[in-house]
Design an enzyme around this catalytic site. Structure first.
Site, PDB file in Angstrom:
ATOM      1  N   ASP A  93       0.833  -1.213   0.000  1.00 40.56           N
ATOM      2  CA  ASP A  93       0.000   0.000   0.000  1.00 40.56           C
ATOM      3  C   ASP A  93       0.864   1.259   0.000  1.00 40.56           C
ATOM      4  O   ASP A  93       1.990   1.250   0.486  1.00 40.56           O
ATOM      5  CB  ASP A  93      -0.918  -0.024   1.240  1.00 40.56           C
ATOM      6  CG  ASP A  93      -2.085   0.938   1.090  1.00 40.56           C
ATOM      7  OD1 ASP A  93      -2.356   1.398  -0.032  1.00 40.56           O
ATOM      8  OD2 ASP A  93      -2.731   1.226   2.114  1.00 40.56           O
TER       9      ASP A  93
ATOM     10  N   ASN B 284     -11.022  -2.723  -5.111  1.00 41.05           N
ATOM     11  CA  ASN B 284     -10.266  -1.781  -5.950  1.00 41.05           C
ATOM     12  C   ASN B 284     -10.950  -1.495  -7.297  1.00 41.05           C
ATOM     13  O   ASN B 284     -10.552  -0.564  -8.004  1.00 41.05           O
ATOM     14  CB  ASN B 284      -8.820  -2.263  -6.176  1.00 41.05           C
ATOM     15  CG  ASN B 284      -7.940  -2.145  -4.942  1.00 41.05           C
ATOM     16  OD1 ASN B 284      -7.040  -2.956  -4.726  1.00 41.05           O
ATOM     17  ND2 ASN B 284      -8.161  -1.134  -4.115  1.00 41.05           N
TER      18      ASN B 284
HETATM   19  C1  IPE Z   1      -5.436  -2.690   0.047  1.00 40.10           C
HETATM   20  O1  IPE Z   1      -5.105  -1.367  -0.199  1.00 40.10           O
HETATM   21  C2  IPE Z   1      -5.466  -3.462  -1.236  1.00 40.10           C
HETATM   22  C3  IPE Z   1      -4.190  -3.700  -1.870  1.00 40.10           C
HETATM   23  C4  IPE Z   1      -3.025  -3.366  -1.408  1.00 40.10           C
HETATM   24  C5  IPE Z   1      -4.276  -4.391  -3.124  1.00 40.10           C
HETATM   25  P1  IPE Z   1      -6.211  -0.253  -0.383  1.00 40.10           P
HETATM   26  O2  IPE Z   1      -5.477   1.018  -0.582  1.00 40.10           O
HETATM   27  O3  IPE Z   1      -7.169  -0.648  -1.430  1.00 40.10           O
HETATM   28  O4  IPE Z   1      -6.954  -0.296   1.021  1.00 40.10           O
HETATM   29  P2  IPE Z   1      -7.802   0.810   1.759  1.00 40.10           P
HETATM   30  O5  IPE Z   1      -8.816   1.319   0.802  1.00 40.10           O
HETATM   31  O6  IPE Z   1      -6.850   1.871   2.184  1.00 40.10           O
HETATM   32  O7  IPE Z   1      -8.389   0.094   2.926  1.00 40.10           O
HETATM   33  C1  IPE Z   2      -1.585   0.169  -3.290  1.00 39.77           C
HETATM   34  O1  IPE Z   2      -1.375   1.541  -3.354  1.00 39.77           O
HETATM   35  C2  IPE Z   2      -1.855  -0.439  -4.628  1.00 39.77           C
HETATM   36  C3  IPE Z   2      -3.228  -0.918  -4.812  1.00 39.77           C
HETATM   37  C4  IPE Z   2      -4.179  -0.898  -3.919  1.00 39.77           C
HETATM   38  C5  IPE Z   2      -3.555  -1.417  -6.116  1.00 39.77           C
HETATM   39  P1  IPE Z   2      -2.582   2.563  -3.355  1.00 39.77           P
HETATM   40  O2  IPE Z   2      -2.958   2.834  -4.754  1.00 39.77           O
HETATM   41  O3  IPE Z   2      -3.686   2.108  -2.480  1.00 39.77           O
HETATM   42  O4  IPE Z   2      -1.877   3.826  -2.726  1.00 39.77           O
HETATM   43  P2  IPE Z   2      -2.492   4.878  -1.717  1.00 39.77           P
HETATM   44  O5  IPE Z   2      -3.038   4.103  -0.555  1.00 39.77           O
HETATM   45  O6  IPE Z   2      -3.564   5.604  -2.456  1.00 39.77           O
HETATM   46  O7  IPE Z   2      -1.348   5.748  -1.346  1.00 39.77           O
HETATM   47 MG    MG Z   3      -4.100   2.378  -0.518  1.00 38.79          MG
END
Ligand code: IPE
Ligand code: IPE
Ligand code: MG
Length: 249
Positions: free
Chosen positions: A29, A77
């Site tokens: 993340d 997602n």
């Molecule tokens: C969790 O991250 C999912 C992945 C890393 C694939 P998200 O960024 O989607 O989670 P939330 O929305 O912060 O809980």
């Molecule tokens: C994790 O990074 C990747 C996926 C969930 C696909 P994010 O895209 O959630 O990054 P932040 O949380 O917005 O910084």
């Molecule tokens: Mg995220």
């Protein structure tokens, strides 16, 4: 942090190579925030995140980790803008096209956690190719969470189990926690020993809900595109200093 002045080599000397976690799960993340901080589009963060996947897979396999589960795309997602989803799928395909040969040579077996049927065809085909190409490999298993959700996984497992009961393949009295675990995407795999979530968020976001009953958690503020070998080793050293009691004394 008392290890902050140590070099990678010094940190490695602190590792107990007989107690490397067998299964590490990572919620990758913080890609979006990494890009935002640089005034770049979010997908630049995802691309840089992919480079950390390459690095962490290599380091984990060299350390002797047997299972590495990387959460790449959750069932939630799909709520993201279509451009970002497309970008993520393209990066997935790019990762496989670029890395599959090396993964194969390193004896890594690729598995998907999640319902890959819902992925766009161009991505699904590459994932299936990666799984097939590496299916006989006997080194580290790399689980990639793709359209994965922990609650959905349990519900899907219950449906499969119901079919087996209806077909007379299994008796209801023979179902226990171990039997049920083989109806999950992680069939025949040990539960994660260590779950890592970088980026400062203190939540599971629907990852491996059934499997993490006794997993050790490790959180850090590092954004995934900055997560490196050093950080992985720090998390393992911390893990090795914990006392896992599983409810005992
Ligand atoms: C969790 O991250 C999912 C992945 C890393 C694939 P998200 O960024 O989607 O989670 P939330 O929305 O912060 O809980
Ligand atoms: C994790 O990074 C990747 C996926 C969930 C696909 P994010 O895209 O959630 O990054 P932040 O949380 O917005 O910084
Ligand atoms: Mg995220």
């Amino acid at each position: 942090m008392k290890y902050k002045d140590l070099t990678i080599e010094q940190l490695k000397q602190k590792l107990d190579y007989n107690k490397i976690p067998k299964h590490i799960a990572i919620i990758m993340d913080g890609n979006g925030r990494w890009a935002n901080k640089r005034l770049l589009p979010r997908n630049f963060g995802h691309k840089e995140g992919m480079e950390r996947v390459v690095e962490i897979v290599e380091v984990s396999s060299t350390l002797g980790v047997k299972y590495l589960s990387l959460y790449a795309f959750s069932t939630e997602n799909w709520k993201r803008p279509i451009d970002e989803i497309q970008g993520l799928m393209k990066i997935l395909v790019q990762y496989i096209r670029r890395e599959l040969e090396r993964l194969y040579k390193n004896n890594i077996r690729i598995q998907a956690l999640g319902d890959i049927e819902r992925l766009p065809d161009f991505a699904k085909e590459e994932v299936i190719r990666a799984i097939k190409t590496t299916s006989e490999n006997t080194g580290m298993t790399l689980n990639i969470g793709l359209n994965y959700g922990g609650r959905g996984e349990i519900v899907t497992g219950i449906k499969k189990l119901y079919n087996d009961i209806s077909a007379g393949n299994i008796n209801i009295d023979d179902i226990d926690e171990k039997v049920f675990s083989n109806y999950l995407y992680t069939k025949n795999q040990p539960d994660p020993d260590l779950l890592i979530r970088p980026s400062g968020e203190l939540r599971l976001s629907n990852f491996m809900l059934y499997q993490i009953a006794y997993t050790e958690f490790w959180f850090s503020d590092t954004l995934w595109p900055d997560f490196n070998e050093r950080e992985l080793i720090l998390s393992i050293i911390d893990f090795q200093n914990r006392n896992r009691r599983y409810g005992g004394v």
